[in-house]
Design a protein around this motif. Structure first.
Motif, PDB file in Angstrom:
ATOM      1  N   VAL A   1     -31.316   9.009  28.366  1.00  0.00           N
ATOM      2  CA  VAL A   1     -31.676   8.513  27.041  1.00  0.00           C
ATOM      3  C   VAL A   1     -30.501   8.606  26.064  1.00  0.00           C
ATOM      4  O   VAL A   1     -30.372   7.800  25.148  1.00  0.00           O
ATOM      5  CB  VAL A   1     -32.929   9.270  26.518  1.00  0.00           C
ATOM      6  N   GLN A   2     -29.591   9.572  26.292  1.00  0.00           N
ATOM      7  CA  GLN A   2     -28.429   9.668  25.394  1.00  0.00           C
ATOM      8  C   GLN A   2     -27.562   8.406  25.442  1.00  0.00           C
ATOM      9  O   GLN A   2     -26.805   8.133  24.517  1.00  0.00           O
ATOM     10  CB  GLN A   2     -27.595  10.906  25.698  1.00  0.00           C
ATOM     11  N   ASN A   3     -27.717   7.612  26.511  1.00  0.00           N
ATOM     12  CA  ASN A   3     -26.960   6.361  26.596  1.00  0.00           C
ATOM     13  C   ASN A   3     -27.766   5.148  26.123  1.00  0.00           C
ATOM     14  O   ASN A   3     -27.301   4.017  26.226  1.00  0.00           O
ATOM     15  CB  ASN A   3     -26.484   6.133  28.036  1.00  0.00           C
TER      16      ASN A   3
ATOM     17  N   ALA B   1     -38.991   9.375  13.608  1.00  0.00           N
ATOM     18  CA  ALA B   1     -37.783   9.873  14.280  1.00  0.00           C
ATOM     19  C   ALA B   1     -38.136  10.061  15.758  1.00  0.00           C
ATOM     20  O   ALA B   1     -39.090  10.753  16.085  1.00  0.00           O
ATOM     21  CB  ALA B   1     -37.379  11.204  13.667  1.00  0.00           C
ATOM     22  N   ASP B   2     -37.371   9.420  16.644  1.00  0.00           N
ATOM     23  CA  ASP B   2     -37.706   9.465  18.066  1.00  0.00           C
ATOM     24  C   ASP B   2     -37.674  10.904  18.581  1.00  0.00           C
ATOM     25  O   ASP B   2     -36.696  11.617  18.393  1.00  0.00           O
ATOM     26  CB  ASP B   2     -36.710   8.620  18.859  1.00  0.00           C
ATOM     27  N   ALA B   3     -38.777  11.317  19.216  1.00  0.00           N
ATOM     28  CA  ALA B   3     -38.843  12.669  19.772  1.00  0.00           C
ATOM     29  C   ALA B   3     -38.740  12.567  21.288  1.00  0.00           C
ATOM     30  O   ALA B   3     -39.739  12.520  21.998  1.00  0.00           O
ATOM     31  CB  ALA B   3     -40.155  13.329  19.362  1.00  0.00           C
ATOM     32  N   LEU B   4     -37.495  12.449  21.759  1.00  0.00           N
ATOM     33  CA  LEU B   4     -37.262  12.230  23.189  1.00  0.00           C
ATOM     34  C   LEU B   4     -36.279  13.268  23.706  1.00  0.00           C
ATOM     35  O   LEU B   4     -35.547  13.883  22.933  1.00  0.00           O
ATOM     36  CB  LEU B   4     -36.647  10.833  23.399  1.00  0.00           C
TER      37      LEU B   4
ATOM     38  N   GLY C   1     -30.283   2.589  19.742  1.00  0.00           N
ATOM     39  CA  GLY C   1     -31.370   2.976  18.836  1.00  0.00           C
ATOM     40  C   GLY C   1     -32.655   2.209  19.135  1.00  0.00           C
ATOM     41  O   GLY C   1     -33.742   2.780  19.181  1.00  0.00           O
ATOM     42  N   GLY C   2     -32.500   0.895  19.363  1.00  0.00           N
ATOM     43  CA  GLY C   2     -33.672   0.056  19.652  1.00  0.00           C
ATOM     44  C   GLY C   2     -34.344   0.478  20.951  1.00  0.00           C
ATOM     45  O   GLY C   2     -35.575   0.491  21.060  1.00  0.00           O
ATOM     46  N   MET C   3     -33.535   0.829  21.958  1.00  0.00           N
ATOM     47  CA  MET C   3     -34.112   1.262  23.251  1.00  0.00           C
ATOM     48  C   MET C   3     -34.886   2.564  23.082  1.00  0.00           C
ATOM     49  O   MET C   3     -35.935   2.763  23.692  1.00  0.00           O
ATOM     50  CB  MET C   3     -32.999   1.432  24.297  1.00  0.00           C
ATOM     51  N   LYS C   4     -34.368   3.446  22.229  1.00  0.00           N
ATOM     52  CA  LYS C   4     -35.088   4.702  21.985  1.00  0.00           C
ATOM     53  C   LYS C   4     -36.432   4.437  21.300  1.00  0.00           C
ATOM     54  O   LYS C   4     -37.427   5.076  21.611  1.00  0.00           O
ATOM     55  CB  LYS C   4     -34.239   5.663  21.138  1.00  0.00           C
ATOM     56  N   ARG C   5     -36.428   3.492  20.336  1.00  0.00           N
ATOM     57  CA  ARG C   5     -37.696   3.132  19.676  1.00  0.00           C
ATOM     58  C   ARG C   5     -38.677   2.624  20.726  1.00  0.00           C
ATOM     59  O   ARG C   5     -39.850   2.943  20.725  1.00  0.00           O
ATOM     60  CB  ARG C   5     -37.503   2.012  18.631  1.00  0.00           C
TER      61      ARG C   5
ATOM     62  N   THR D   1     -41.225  -0.939  14.785  1.00  0.00           N
ATOM     63  CA  THR D   1     -40.348  -2.044  15.180  1.00  0.00           C
ATOM     64  C   THR D   1     -38.974  -1.991  14.520  1.00  0.00           C
ATOM     65  O   THR D   1     -38.206  -2.941  14.625  1.00  0.00           O
ATOM     66  CB  THR D   1     -41.023  -3.403  14.882  1.00  0.00           C
ATOM     67  N   VAL D   2     -38.661  -0.871  13.880  1.00  0.00           N
ATOM     68  CA  VAL D   2     -37.332  -0.742  13.265  1.00  0.00           C
ATOM     69  C   VAL D   2     -36.270  -0.752  14.365  1.00  0.00           C
ATOM     70  O   VAL D   2     -36.380  -0.035  15.352  1.00  0.00           O
ATOM     71  CB  VAL D   2     -37.243   0.566  12.444  1.00  0.00           C
ATOM     72  N   GLY D   3     -35.266  -1.612  14.202  1.00  0.00           N
ATOM     73  CA  GLY D   3     -34.178  -1.678  15.178  1.00  0.00           C
ATOM     74  C   GLY D   3     -34.514  -2.454  16.436  1.00  0.00           C
ATOM     75  O   GLY D   3     -33.782  -2.410  17.411  1.00  0.00           O
ATOM     76  N   ILE D   4     -35.635  -3.149  16.408  1.00  0.00           N
ATOM     77  CA  ILE D   4     -36.051  -3.921  17.588  1.00  0.00           C
ATOM     78  C   ILE D   4     -35.880  -5.412  17.294  1.00  0.00           C
ATOM     79  O   ILE D   4     -36.236  -5.882  16.214  1.00  0.00           O
ATOM     80  CB  ILE D   4     -37.509  -3.562  17.958  1.00  0.00           C
TER      81      ILE D   4
END
Ligand code: ADP
Ligand code: MG
Length: 246
Positions: free
Chosen positions: A131-133, A83-86, A136-140, A161-164
């Motif tokens: 980052v809110q914009n 889970a992205d922690a950003l 999902g792939g960009m967050k990964r 690589t999920v969502g990439i």
């Protein structure tokens, strides 16, 4: 070969639910080690225990010959959580700068590392966006950049690589392979079989147990089949000791 990550008889329960059962693994330094297994099999729990974010109910974990958890180890480990922690309110650049500031890097090195990591994951043109914009792939991708920011000796990547998209996936794997050549140790979880194929060693996790382990070649040879996909299906049907091939 020196072992970088060593788990000895690690078990973990949440309440009375047993999630990991007697896991022993040893990851050689400079290896790409893949944990593969279906959703819910315990991969993330195992990874969190290795990073020191969670404690095992029993058993021992050593990273670089140091018992986990240990604060100094964090400097040497790059961890990309599932889970992205950003920070969503901050831009990509602000996130990278924040995480870089947690490590003892001088300003020049910090700048170079941020440029390298952002470029690696193709985010350079998007760094000023919040980052809110991000998709999902960009967050990964940003999470991967964060994991690499301090040039860690060990990389622990939970389904990176999920969502990439396939093209970027290829370039991320090229980078993982390059980092391995630099002598870094990489532990990765995946359920994508062509990624498993690129690992030096694999451990197949099912219902909290390692049901089979070895190189991709050894696993295929053992089961007398041609693809890891088939290994996965075969191993999935049978959970006895005979599947332990190394
Ligand atoms: P994977 O990463 O292979 O999908 P996980 O390690 O996330 O598997 O989960 C393994 C099992 O542990 C699942 O059944 C999950 O519901 C359970 N689990 C994970 N974390 C917790 C927790 N904090 N409390 C209770 N159960 C948990
Ligand atoms: Mg997981």
């Amino acid at each position: 070969m020196n072992s970088t990550i060593v788990l000895h008889q690690v078990s973990k329960s949440f309440g009375n639910k047993n999630v990991l059962n007697d896991i022993s693994i040893s990851v050689g330094s400079g290896q790409i080690f893949g944990l593969i297994g279906p959703s819910g099999s315990g991969k993330t729990t195992l990874v969190k225990i290795i990073v020191g974010m969670d404690l095992p109910s029993s058993g021992q974990v050593h990273v670089l010959n140091t018992p986990v958890p240990n604060l100094n180890l964090l400097q040497k480990i790059g961890y990309m959580a599932q889970a992205d922690a950003l920070y969503n309110d901050l831009s990509g650049l602000e996130n990278l700068t924040f995480f870089a500031s947690l490590y003892k890097l001088n300003k020049d090195v910090q700048k170079k590392r941020i440029a390298y990591a952002a470029n690696l994951v193709n985010l350079t043109p998007h760094l000023t966006k919040k980052v809110q914009n991000y998709s999902g792939g960009m967050k990964r991708r940003l999470s991967l950049a964060v994991a690499l920011i301090h040039d860690p000796q060990i990389l622990i990547l939970d389904e990176p690589t999920v969502g990439i998209d396939p093209e970027l996936r290829k370039s991320i794997w090229a980078e993982i392979t390059r980092l391995k050549k630099e002598g870094k140790t990489i532990l990765i979880t995946t359920h994508v079989m062509d990624e498993a194929e690129k690992c030096d060693q694999l451990a197949m996790v099912r219902e909290g147990e390692i049901i089979s382990s070895g190189s991709p070649f050894e696993l295929k040879d053992h089961y007398q089949i041609h693809s890891l996909e088939e290994v996965f299906l075969k191993a999935g049907g049978d959970k006895d000791e005979n599947n332990r091939i190394s």
